[in-house]
Write a protein that holds these residues in place. Structure first.
Motif, PDB file in Angstrom:
ATOM      1  N   TYR A 170      -7.276  13.177   5.974  1.00 33.50           N
ATOM      2  CA  TYR A 170      -8.209  12.714   7.000  1.00 33.50           C
ATOM      3  C   TYR A 170      -8.150  11.187   7.144  1.00 33.50           C
ATOM      4  N   LEU A 171      -8.115  10.498   6.006  1.00 37.95           N
ATOM      5  CA  LEU A 171      -8.076   9.022   6.052  1.00 37.95           C
ATOM      6  C   LEU A 171      -6.766   8.527   6.670  1.00 37.95           C
ATOM      7  N   HIS A 172      -5.682   9.252   6.415  1.00 34.97           N
ATOM      8  CA  HIS A 172      -4.392   8.911   7.017  1.00 34.97           C
ATOM      9  C   HIS A 172      -4.489   9.042   8.537  1.00 34.97           C
ATOM     10  N   LEU A 173      -5.056  10.175   8.973  1.00 32.67           N
ATOM     11  CA  LEU A 173      -5.193  10.405  10.418  1.00 32.67           C
ATOM     12  C   LEU A 173      -6.059   9.313  11.053  1.00 32.67           C
TER      13      LEU A 173
ATOM     14  N   ALA B 151      -7.055   3.196  -1.524  1.00 35.79           N
ATOM     15  CA  ALA B 151      -6.018   2.263  -1.050  1.00 35.79           C
ATOM     16  C   ALA B 151      -6.005   2.147   0.478  1.00 35.79           C
ATOM     17  N   TRP B 152      -6.540   3.171   1.177  1.00 37.67           N
ATOM     18  CA  TRP B 152      -6.579   3.064   2.651  1.00 37.67           C
ATOM     19  C   TRP B 152      -7.431   1.888   3.101  1.00 37.67           C
TER      20      TRP B 152
ATOM     21  N   VAL C 164       0.858  -1.206   0.000  1.00 42.02           N
ATOM     22  CA  VAL C 164       0.000   0.000   0.000  1.00 42.02           C
ATOM     23  C   VAL C 164       0.890   1.251   0.000  1.00 42.02           C
ATOM     24  N   SER C 165       1.981   1.232   0.748  1.00 45.38           N
ATOM     25  CA  SER C 165       2.892   2.392   0.740  1.00 45.38           C
ATOM     26  C   SER C 165       3.438   2.615  -0.669  1.00 45.38           C
TER      27      SER C 165
ATOM     28  N   TYR D 198       0.939   6.737  -6.818  1.00 46.25           N
ATOM     29  CA  TYR D 198      -0.132   7.736  -6.984  1.00 46.25           C
ATOM     30  C   TYR D 198       0.398   9.154  -6.747  1.00 46.25           C
ATOM     31  N   PHE D 199       1.273   9.312  -5.743  1.00 47.97           N
ATOM     32  CA  PHE D 199       1.844  10.656  -5.508  1.00 47.97           C
ATOM     33  C   PHE D 199       2.548  11.130  -6.789  1.00 47.97           C
ATOM     34  N   LYS D 200       3.275  10.187  -7.406  1.00 48.47           N
ATOM     35  CA  LYS D 200       4.012  10.535  -8.623  1.00 48.47           C
ATOM     36  C   LYS D 200       3.061  10.946  -9.752  1.00 48.47           C
TER      37      LYS D 200
END
Ligand code: HEM
Length: 291
Positions: free
Chosen positions: A247-250, A111-112, A64-65, A71-73
């Motif tokens: 928000y999903l990360h938090l 992906a979360w 997932v990382s 996706y960041f790219k």
């Protein structure tokens, strides 16, 4: 030059002829390299998942990382394209990369879901092995932030001595996508505070009343020819979906480690909550109060 080995292009006529020759079945024999792999580099990609331990849950955290990094790219790629088009006054064409960026953010956010199985006990099975490693040290994520206008120079420091350091140092000094949008508003005749245009772009832009007023005026005309309004909405969508990621990360952090301190040395959830207070495209939000 691209590192991708040449894939022999084909025409529609060739494809039709081959399908007829194959009797409708896919081709099963190739020369030395399978064309899919020559393009996607799947065999290389699949060498990159190397868990640090033996816990079976670690693989989903690692993959997932990596998915998020890709996706960041992709999002960075779209934001660079949008920034180039806005700078060239190509407002209508800029909507396409922004729409793609918003959709990529939805994919990223989905992906979360893959990590929802992870309880604190599950995370603890492999957490120590990560050492000081933290997503906080993602250079690609910082590039996305810089392009969106979230600029904190100190966050470049972890990359000292790596190629990412030079890239981030160059990018932070350039106008962000938002700086280019502000310049575009000025070229469209909106009366903005002059200091906004020649400012030090390495410093984070703060919401300015003259930009807020410009957006209020832009949004007054709901007609389909008002491309600036469409641009405003496309940017709002990107900011909103990026907010979802934060928000999903938090939430994932709360779920898997509660209020424990972070692997990257921060206070953990408390640090992330403060980081989330930095607003993407601030005047697109402040202007809504005045509409
Ligand atoms: C559930 C698993 C995760 C936990 C518990 C977690 C925890 C944390 C914590 C505590 C921080 C603050 C810095 C620190 O002290 O480490 C952080 C930052 C960060 N993490 Fe995660 N993380 C998780 C998953 C991920 C994943 C899969 C990614 C994707 C690459 C990611 C990307 C980031 C980024 C980009 C930051 C910096 C955010 C900012 O500066 O506002 N994290 N994470």
């Amino acid at each position: 030059m691209s590192q991708t080995p040449a894939v022999r292009p084909t025409t529609a006529a060739e494809r039709a002829e081959r399908s007829a020759r194959n009797d409708g079945q896919p081709t099963l024999e190739f020369g030395r390299r399978v064309p899919y792999d020559a393009y996607v580099r799947a065999s290389t990609l699949h060498t990159l998942q190397q868990p640090l331990g033996t816990d079976p849950g670690e693989m989903s955290f690692l993959v997932v990382s990596q998915i998020m990094e890709l996706y960041f790219k992709l999002i960075r790629h779209e934001l660079l394209e949008a920034r180039k088009l806005v700078r060239a006054d190509q407002v209508w064409p800029a909507l396409a990369p922004l729409r793609r960026a918003a959709l990529h953010l939805e994919g990223l956010n989905a992906a979360w879901q893959t990590l929802r199985w992870m309880t604190p006990a599950d995370f603890n099975q492999f957490r120590d092995l990560l050492g000081e490693g933290s997503g906080f040290q993602s250079a690609m994520y910082r590039q996305v932030e810089f392009l969106l206008g979230l600029k904190t120079a100190a966050l470049i420091r972890p990359f000292k001595g790596t190629p990412a350091y030079d890239e981030l140092t160059a990018l932070i000094a350039e106008p962000s996508l938002w700086d280019e949008v502000v310049a575009l508003l000025a070229r469209h005749g909106h009366d903005l505070k002059p200091e906004l245009l020649g400012r030090d772009f390495a410093v984070e832009h703060e919401a300015d009343p003259s930009v807020t007023e410009a957006w209020v005026r832009v949004y007054r005309d709901p007609g389909p020819d008002n491309h600036l309004r469409l641009l405003g909405e496309a940017l709002t969508e990107v900011a909103d979906r990026f907010g979802d990621w934060r928000y999903l990360h938090l939430k994932a952090v709360h779920r898997t480690m509660g209020a424990k301190v972070g692997s990257g040395g921060s206070a953990g959830a408390g640090y992330l909550r403060r980081s989330m207070e930095r607003t993407v495209f601030p005047e697109l939000w402040t202007s809504r109060t005045e509409m």
